[in-house]
Design an enzyme around this catalytic site. Structure first.
Site, mmCIF file in Angstrom:
data_model
loop_
_atom_site.group_PDB
_atom_site.id
_atom_site.type_symbol
_atom_site.label_atom_id
_atom_site.label_comp_id
_atom_site.label_asym_id
_atom_site.label_seq_id
_atom_site.Cartn_x
_atom_site.Cartn_y
_atom_site.Cartn_z
ATOM 1 N N CYS A 1 2.732 35.434 21.980
ATOM 2 C CA CYS A 1 3.696 35.570 20.877
ATOM 3 C C CYS A 1 4.722 36.648 21.198
ATOM 4 C CB CYS A 1 2.981 35.923 19.568
ATOM 5 S SG CYS A 1 1.815 34.678 18.995
ATOM 6 N N CYS B 1 -1.289 38.848 19.556
ATOM 7 C CA CYS B 1 -1.066 37.675 20.417
ATOM 8 C C CYS B 1 -0.058 37.993 21.527
ATOM 9 C CB CYS B 1 -0.571 36.520 19.548
ATOM 10 S SG CYS B 1 0.007 35.088 20.464
#
Length: 108
Positions: free
Chosen positions: A36, A33
């Site tokens: 993230c 991600c």
């Protein structure tokens, strides 16, 4: 108090939340991600700046499906703030430090 971020698992999640009298911000994330990864340094800074009132932990969704499902995490990054062991706020998506802090400040 230390501001360092620790990783939690399905097995350690509940104990981690209940073992701290501070608010606990859980970062539901995954290796793949990109957003993230972008908020990781923001969370590190927040963990240091707010260490007296806030603990930040990370839960890898790919390795901890039970907790991910339990809290209906469908998009990442999802940040859930727990107060007294109960979810108090949910933030989906990356935020800057000041915006993130303004969204959780009322719970600290």
């Amino acid at each position: 108090m230390s501001g360092s971020i620790v990783n939690v698992t399905d097995q350690s999640f509940d104990e981690t939340l209940l073992s701290d009298d501070r608010a606990v911000l859980v970062d539901f994330w995954a290796e793949w991600c990109t957003p993230c990864k972008a908020i990781a340094p923001i969370l590190e800074a927040l963990a240091e700046d707010e260490a007296e009132k806030l603990r930040i932990v990370k839960l890898n969704i790919d390795e901890n499906l039970d907790t991910t499902r339990r809290f209906d995490v469908l998009s990442i990054p999802t940040l859930i703030l727990f107060k007294d062991g109960q979810p108090a706020a949910r933030i989906v998506g990356a935020r800057g430090k000041s915006q993130l802090l303004s969204e959780i400040k009322v719970y600290l």
